[in-house]
Design a protein around this motif. Sequence first.
Motif, PDB file in Angstrom:
ATOM      1  N   ARG A 115       0.825  -1.199   0.000  1.00 11.80           N
ATOM      2  CA  ARG A 115       0.000   0.000   0.000  1.00 11.80           C
ATOM      3  C   ARG A 115       0.868   1.261   0.000  1.00 11.80           C
ATOM      4  O   ARG A 115       1.783   1.379   0.793  1.00 11.80           O
ATOM      5  N   TYR A 168      -5.115   8.463  -1.105  1.00 13.54           N
ATOM      6  CA  TYR A 168      -4.217   8.098  -2.203  1.00 13.54           C
ATOM      7  C   TYR A 168      -3.928   9.346  -3.011  1.00 13.54           C
ATOM      8  O   TYR A 168      -4.842  10.114  -3.297  1.00 13.54           O
ATOM      9  N   THR A 227     -11.528  -0.011  -6.885  1.00 15.31           N
ATOM     10  CA  THR A 227     -11.345  -1.205  -6.056  1.00 15.31           C
ATOM     11  C   THR A 227     -11.637  -2.402  -6.948  1.00 15.31           C
ATOM     12  O   THR A 227     -12.770  -2.560  -7.418  1.00 15.31           O
ATOM     13  N   LYS A 286      -7.744  10.312  -3.854  1.00 11.30           N
ATOM     14  CA  LYS A 286      -8.824   9.375  -3.506  1.00 11.30           C
ATOM     15  C   LYS A 286      -8.829   9.268  -1.981  1.00 11.30           C
ATOM     16  O   LYS A 286      -7.797   8.999  -1.367  1.00 11.30           O
TER      17      LYS A 286
END
Length: 297
Positions: A146, A187, A234, A278
């Motif tokens: 991540r 993000y 996603t 995001k």
Amino acid sequence: MPLTVDFPAPVRDWIALNLTRGVQPDHLKRDLASRNNSMELSSAMVDAVAAAFLYGVPMPGDTLDLGAPVIAFEPDPLRVPVGPSIQLAERKTRVIARLQRPAAVLLDEFLTGSECDQLIALARPRLSRSTVVDPVTGRDVAAGHRSSDGTFFRLAETPLVARLEMRIAALTGLAAENGEGLQLLRYQPGAESTPHVDYLVAGNEMNRESIARSGQRIGTLLMYLNDVEGGGETVFPQVGCSVVPRRGQALYFEYCNRAGVCDPASLHASTPLRSGEKWVATKWIRARRFVPGGNGR
Ligand code: PD2
Ligand code: ZN
């Protein structure tokens, strides 16, 4: 009648380490068979450890049943109420889509625009680089799968967080106490979350202790706090499905059935964000009341 044989811990740990490093199960089986083990025993040892990684079931102990049934995931119905709309405490949400495998539901107007803005404003000043659990050591490490920034809220830390936790409990039928602290993620361009499952794999002591304290993770709620300009979807690569973030919508998916077997089809990722930001709020839900350990998990 299954035959029970010894499974020495060093052999089990050697298999686990090599699977974590990406060595193919068949390679490990052949290696074990070349060291005076029958192919049946070699296969059973590797399959039992591989099942812990794939299905989130406990690591085998110091014995093994040869001829035991092969583990497979049998989905349970989603815990969420049926119907086109769902009353969640003071708020009604509309169902956009349902998916059977992984068991998932996409919800519209789960949060108001103002709730999305308030969450972002609360999180922005306390963001730090997101961490992930290293599958070998169980320690928090930066980067990994991540590359977003994030922060956690304590249970009911603010009135808004408490209200959302009540809404989530009404959605899942599970007590708010089963939830881990709400996580906010931001993000930026290029940031992503590479494919992973959210259930805990019993490959390290920290995860084993966490499962012993709070039970397995059984579901994830992703609350999208803004519209994205490009990327940042996603995705569920095993089923070829993706969700485009829309402000106020939420995606809930479950992956652990009542027998404690988890669904490898729940593998998911967030694709690289192309531009803008995001923002997403994540709630991971346990089978029992969440009791954090030293690392907060
Ligand atoms: O932000 C996402 O879409 C995403 C994707 C995969 C979030 C998570 N996993 C997570 O928080 O577990
Ligand atoms: Zn995830």
